[in-house]
Write a protein that holds these residues in place. Structure first.
Motif, PDB file in Angstrom:
ATOM      1  N   ARG A 127       0.835  -1.205   0.000  1.00 28.16           N
ATOM      2  CA  ARG A 127       0.000   0.000   0.000  1.00 28.16           C
ATOM      3  C   ARG A 127       0.872   1.260   0.000  1.00 28.16           C
TER       4      ARG A 127
ATOM      5  N   SER B 203       0.019   3.589  -3.228  1.00 24.60           N
ATOM      6  CA  SER B 203      -0.882   4.726  -3.020  1.00 24.60           C
ATOM      7  C   SER B 203      -0.472   5.977  -3.794  1.00 24.60           C
TER       8      SER B 203
ATOM      9  N   LEU C 258      -6.318  -0.603  -9.051  1.00 22.77           N
ATOM     10  CA  LEU C 258      -6.068  -1.131  -7.710  1.00 22.77           C
ATOM     11  C   LEU C 258      -4.722  -1.822  -7.669  1.00 22.77           C
TER      12      LEU C 258
ATOM     13  N   THR D  68      -6.348  -7.103  -1.919  1.00 21.89           N
ATOM     14  CA  THR D  68      -6.262  -5.698  -2.294  1.00 21.89           C
ATOM     15  C   THR D  68      -5.525  -4.881  -1.235  1.00 21.89           C
TER      16      THR D  68
ATOM     17  N   ALA E  35      -4.784  -1.321  -2.107  1.00 21.17           N
ATOM     18  CA  ALA E  35      -5.285   0.046  -2.296  1.00 21.17           C
ATOM     19  C   ALA E  35      -6.079   0.101  -3.591  1.00 21.17           C
ATOM     20  N   VAL E  36      -7.046   1.033  -3.658  1.00 22.81           N
ATOM     21  CA  VAL E  36      -7.867   1.190  -4.862  1.00 22.81           C
ATOM     22  C   VAL E  36      -8.058   2.674  -5.155  1.00 22.81           C
ATOM     23  N   THR E  37      -8.440   2.969  -6.394  1.00 24.50           N
ATOM     24  CA  THR E  37      -8.861   4.309  -6.765  1.00 24.50           C
ATOM     25  C   THR E  37      -9.951   4.205  -7.818  1.00 24.50           C
TER      26      THR E  37
ATOM     27  N   PRO F 197     -13.885  -0.198  -2.581  1.00 26.16           N
ATOM     28  CA  PRO F 197     -12.886  -1.151  -2.083  1.00 26.16           C
ATOM     29  C   PRO F 197     -13.435  -2.574  -2.081  1.00 26.16           C
ATOM     30  N   THR F 198     -12.586  -3.522  -2.419  1.00 25.09           N
ATOM     31  CA  THR F 198     -12.935  -4.931  -2.350  1.00 25.09           C
ATOM     32  C   THR F 198     -11.792  -5.677  -1.683  1.00 25.09           C
ATOM     33  N   GLU F 199     -12.099  -6.639  -0.850  1.00 20.00           N
ATOM     34  CA  GLU F 199     -11.064  -7.320  -0.065  1.00 20.00           C
ATOM     35  C   GLU F 199     -10.115  -8.116  -0.938  1.00 20.00           C
TER      36      GLU F 199
END
Length: 420
Positions: free
Chosen positions: A217, A221, A232, A240, A242-244, A248-250
């Motif tokens: 992360r 990020s 992601l 996962t 980090a996402v943008t 969010p999904t595990e």
């Protein structure tokens, strides 16, 4: 009943089972299942068979690549302090049943050497018969084997308790931690003790995994903050970091051929993948790309190698199935109208009240087969074509399973609501 009386009773039970007579008492279900496997596999009940020992170099190589090495301090701290006084030894084996580490009371280690219970030895159930290492690997749950519950008679002076250790990142079976000792020194609570330490070891692996996600992360990020659209960062197992541009999904299921370049990813569609330290940067190439699955092939033809392959507009991906998930998907494939949790519970366990277990297992399945499985009732999605590949011999269908519905299917009988 004291240990000696219990041992005498179990010898009578084993002798009756080998002779095909009515035993003085029923063996425990997991032991009876193992004995049936031994008889079918041709393991000799009175011959101490052993396979080739690993060389020191081969053993060291396996130790080096095994994730079990990371949790040895936890296992030692949880087990070793009590082993000397209890006259036990601790053994750690990999998923093939090869003994990689062994520690404990010196006199018991010498006795174990004479039995072939040494580092580098193969204690797969098919080689040495019912035992705390090999049987726990097959059953995939903690197992205690007491005296004459061992299929091979040379092991009757021993009792062992083994618990599987799984990788929390992907559920993969890593191996078994086992505590063994002479018959007179084993306590009924040993299995609970070993199981608890195995769970602590899995928790340690989970903490290490979370630490690795934090490192990923930190790297990802800043990159994600500069990217437009959806993207992601995931670790090699799809967890996962980090996402943008998206919720969010595990975890996302990754195809086996995952790597840099353009890749079709379940749930996301066509993506552009780049390598990151400790994982991958995944950018969704086209937000409107269709990811709807059109077909699933459930392959149950090979024992222990069950899989589900999902086909969609952009390609296909496969997911290996655990024994329980193979059972559930088989039942759903045979029930196009769907089944409730209570109905599946009755078909799996002969008990319609075990719905919590069914729901939990199906929740795990749907993480990988989202869009393919629906619920209320549980079933394959209406627009998904389902192909079920059975073994050529009906009796070889999910041979591990004791589910009433699977047993009836092996015999060629149908279950109400299933396809005849």
């Amino acid at each position: 009943m004291d240990a000696r009386a219990a041992a005498r009773l179990l010898k009578g039970v084993r002798a009756a089972a080998l002779a095909g007579d009515r035993p003085p008492a029923a063996p425990r279900p997991e032991i009876a299942e193992s004995w049936r496997r031994m008889l079918a596999g041709g393991v000799h009940p009175d011959r101490d068979a052993r396979s080739r020992m690993l060389s020191a170099a081969e053993t060291e190589e396996r130790r080096h690549v095994s994730p079990l090495r990371e949790i040895l301090p936890v296992l030692r701290e949880g087990l070793l302090p009590a082993l000397d006084e209890a006259l036990h030894i601790m053994v750690v084996a990999d998923a093939d049943g090869r003994l990689l580490w062994r520690e404990g009371h010196a006199s018991i280690l010498r006795k174990a050497d004479r039995l072939g219970f040494a580092v580098g030895a193969d204690w797969d159930e098919a080689v040495v018969g019912t035992n705390g290492v090999g049987t726990a690997l097959v059953a995939r749950r903690p197992v205690q084997v007491f005296s004459a519950e061992h299929f091979v008679s040379s092991h009757h002076d021993w009792t062992c308790a083994g618990a599987p250790v799984r990788d929390p990142r992907d559920g993969r079976l890593l191996g078994v931690v086992d505590v063994s000792g002479p018959l007179a020194t084993m306590h009924p609570a040993t299995l609970a003790w070993v199981s608890s330490v195995a769970r602590l070891a899995e928790r340690e692996l989970r903490l290490r995994h979370l630490e690795s996600l934090e490192l990923l992360r930190a790297v990802a990020s800043p990159l994600l903050a500069r990217l437009p659209g959806r993207a992601l960062a995931v670790d090699p197992n799809g967890w996962t970091a980090a996402v943008t541009g998206m919720a969010p999904t595990e975890r996302i299921p990754l195809p086996k051929t995952f790597g840099p370049g353009r890749v079709w990813v379940p749930l996301l569609g066509e993506c552009v993948v780049e390598a990151l330290p400790g994982g991958w940067l995944v950018r969704v190439a086209r937000d409107r790309h269709s990811t709807a699955a059109t077909r699933i092939v459930l392959d149950l033809s090979r024992a222990g190698c069950w899989s589900a392959t999902v086909y969609g507009p952009s390609g296909s991906w496969s997911q290996e199935l655990s024994p329980r998930h193979a059972e559930l998907l088989f039942l759903l494939a045979e029930s196009p109208r769907g089944r409730s949790a209570a109905e599946l519970s009755a078909e799996l366990f002969g008990d319609p009240t075990r719905t919590v277990t069914v729901r939990a297992e199906l929740s795990r399945v749907r993480r990988h087969l989202a869009g393919v499985l629906t619920h209320r009732p549980y079933r394959f999605a209406q627009d998904v074509e389902v192909e079920l590949i059975r073994p050529q011999d009906p009796a070889a269908l999910l041979p591990h399973s004791t589910a009433p519905a699977v047993i009836r299917a092996r015999l060629g009988r149908t279950v109400p609501g299933m396809i005849p």
